[in-house]
Design an enzyme around this catalytic site. Structure first.
Site, PDB file in Angstrom:
ATOM      1  N   ASP A 117      42.823  11.360 -42.352  1.00 11.52           N
ATOM      2  CA  ASP A 117      41.361  11.327 -42.251  1.00 11.52           C
ATOM      3  C   ASP A 117      40.830  12.317 -41.226  1.00 11.52           C
ATOM      4  OD1 ASP A 117      42.490   9.896 -40.174  1.00 11.52           O
ATOM      5  OD2 ASP A 117      41.061   8.238 -40.259  1.00 11.52           O
ATOM      6  N   GLY A 118      41.502  12.425 -40.083  1.00 10.47           N
ATOM      7  CA  GLY A 118      41.041  13.351 -39.053  1.00 10.47           C
ATOM      8  C   GLY A 118      41.147  14.796 -39.488  1.00 10.47           C
ATOM      9  N   ILE A 141      51.487   8.298 -42.890  1.00 11.05           N
ATOM     10  CA  ILE A 141      52.365   7.133 -42.981  1.00 11.05           C
ATOM     11  C   ILE A 141      51.573   5.854 -42.759  1.00 11.05           C
ATOM     12  CG2 ILE A 141      54.341   8.487 -42.197  1.00 11.05           C
ATOM     13  CD1 ILE A 141      54.193   6.923 -39.535  1.00 11.05           C
ATOM     14  N   ASP A 142      50.414   5.958 -42.095  1.00 14.12           N
ATOM     15  CA  ASP A 142      49.615   4.772 -41.767  1.00 14.12           C
ATOM     16  C   ASP A 142      48.920   4.172 -42.984  1.00 14.12           C
ATOM     17  OD1 ASP A 142      50.266   5.426 -39.109  1.00 14.12           O
ATOM     18  OD2 ASP A 142      48.491   6.701 -38.935  1.00 14.12           O
ATOM     19  N   HIS A 284      59.307   8.044 -34.275  1.00 14.74           N
ATOM     20  CA  HIS A 284      59.173   9.132 -35.236  1.00 14.74           C
ATOM     21  C   HIS A 284      60.233   9.125 -36.323  1.00 14.74           C
ATOM     22  CE1 HIS A 284      56.385  10.510 -32.173  1.00 14.74           C
ATOM     23  NE2 HIS A 284      55.903  11.336 -33.072  1.00 14.74           N
ATOM     24  N   ARG A 287      58.721   9.049 -39.645  1.00 17.52           N
ATOM     25  CA  ARG A 287      58.119  10.255 -40.209  1.00 17.52           C
ATOM     26  C   ARG A 287      59.146  11.159 -40.883  1.00 17.52           C
ATOM     27  NH1 ARG A 287      52.971  11.049 -38.871  1.00 17.52           N
ATOM     28  NH2 ARG A 287      52.094  10.057 -37.016  1.00 17.52           N
TER      29      ARG A 287
END
Length: 361
Positions: A117-118, A141-142, A284, A287
């Protein structure tokens, strides 16, 4: 809209599994179907700030190996606000015009931006200022990007967290311990909830449900009374108490980040119940690594859909996934909504039905 001949693609924000699958898909479809050139922009918007821009031509014969690779071979960054970019002399400067100039220098007719989103909000602002034809693809990943049911990277991260909980289960049972697993997710508890259910957690704490430590300890005591002397606790990094208290860590330049809640919860459990308690922070690891089959599939689907949006001239839109189909939504819609766990949703109901403590029992 003029004829499309050359498009760019970049990855922005934190890395995740599945990004390279998107890049591969875009290259195959853009070149094979439409005959366009594809330019890979390195290190997100920072690559466009350079003069000359940091970019490479992408071809179908040099990207097939990317499908099963984690991370992003183009590089990315989640630091350095381009509207107040830190310079070498200690000052900050708005680099928007430099980014726009880099886009034009490369002779691009459109840009595919893969981000959360950012990142998508930043790219949209730059695109509007510079007249850039932008198409977005959601990745995080969120899984908190609005307007899409799932984003690239979430499935792999959930699989990794589930596997970690599986492994902790055996060592917890062997030593009669309480094992606390802290996972990422920012202010959304999707990873913790999905992996917690899939991995057989006894307690799951997510940001959407303020917790009471007494409730957590009561669950552990209940299991002890039933002769179950071990317990698995899944904790999302941004959980908060009913008073709104959170645990954060101060990073370089005074920036605070979530982290440390697992250690705090473990200490509280040990003090209040006397149970031998250990904490694991997955960090991490969520990720990195090989993307799951679903993230490879989703990346491939999103890449093709994004190229088609460019061909249709449907800019300022993001590819989204709903009801097992791709759709397009305005980027504005995606960045103005934040997808958190629905308290009346299926997964919360499932957790409660399984007898999992969510911290507010």
């Amino acid at each position: 809209m003029g004829e499309i001949k050359r498009i760019g693609i970049l990855t922005s924000g934190g890395d995740c599994a599945g990004l390279n699958a998107v890049i591969r898909s875009v290259v195959h479809h853009a070149i094979g179907t439409y005959g366009w050139e594809v330019i890979g922009i390195q290190e997100a918007t920072q690559g466009l700030m350079e003069n000359p821009s940091k970019a490479i031509a992408l071809h179908r014969d040099n990207i097939d190996h990317l499908l099963m690779m984690g991370g992003t071979f183009l590089g990315t960054t989640n630091k350095g606000n381009p509207f107040a970019f830190p310079m070498a002399d200690g000052t900050v400067r708005d680099r928007t015009e430099d980014i726009i100039a880099g886009y034009r220098q490369l002779g691009l007719d459109a840009l595919i931006g893969i981000g959360g989103d950012g990142s998508l909000a930043i790219l949209r602002r730059i695109a509007q200022q510079g007249g850039i034809n932008l198409v977005g693809i959601p990745k995080t990943i969120d899984n908190d990007v609005g307007a899409t049911e799932i984003s690239i990277g979430f499935d792999t991260a959930t699989n990794i967290a589930t596997e970690a909980l599986d492994r902790l289960h055996f060592t917890a049972a062997s030593h009669n311990r309480v094992m606390v697993l802290e996972v990422m997710g920012r202010d959304a508890g999707h990873i913790a909830l999905a992996a917690g259910i899939g991995g057989g957690a006894d307690i799951i704490l997510i940001p959407e449900i303020p917790y009471r430590i007494q409730s957590v300890c009561n669950k552990i005591r209940q299991r002890q009374a039933e002769g179950k002397n071990f317990c698995l606790v899944m904790v999302s990094e941004a959980v908060r108490t009913e008073l709104g208290d959170q645990v954060k860590q101060i990073q370089q330049f005074g920036e605070d980040r979530y982290g440390g809640i697992g250690k705090y919860i473990a200490e509280q459990i040990a003090q209040r119940t006397g149970a031998e308690t250990r904490v694991t922070v997955l960090g991490h690891i969520q990720r990195g690594g090989i993307p799951s089959p679903f993230d490879r599939l989703l990346g491939s689907v999103f890449g093709v859909a994004a190229v088609d949006l460019i061909a249709e001239g449907k800019f300022d839109h993001m590819v989204a996934w709903r009801n097992r189909q791709t759709i397009s939504v305005p980027i504005e819609e995606a960045i103005q909504t934040y997808q958190t766990v629905q308290l009346d949703g299926t997964l919360v109901k499932t957790a409660r039905g399984l007898g999992i403590c969510l911290g507010n029992d």
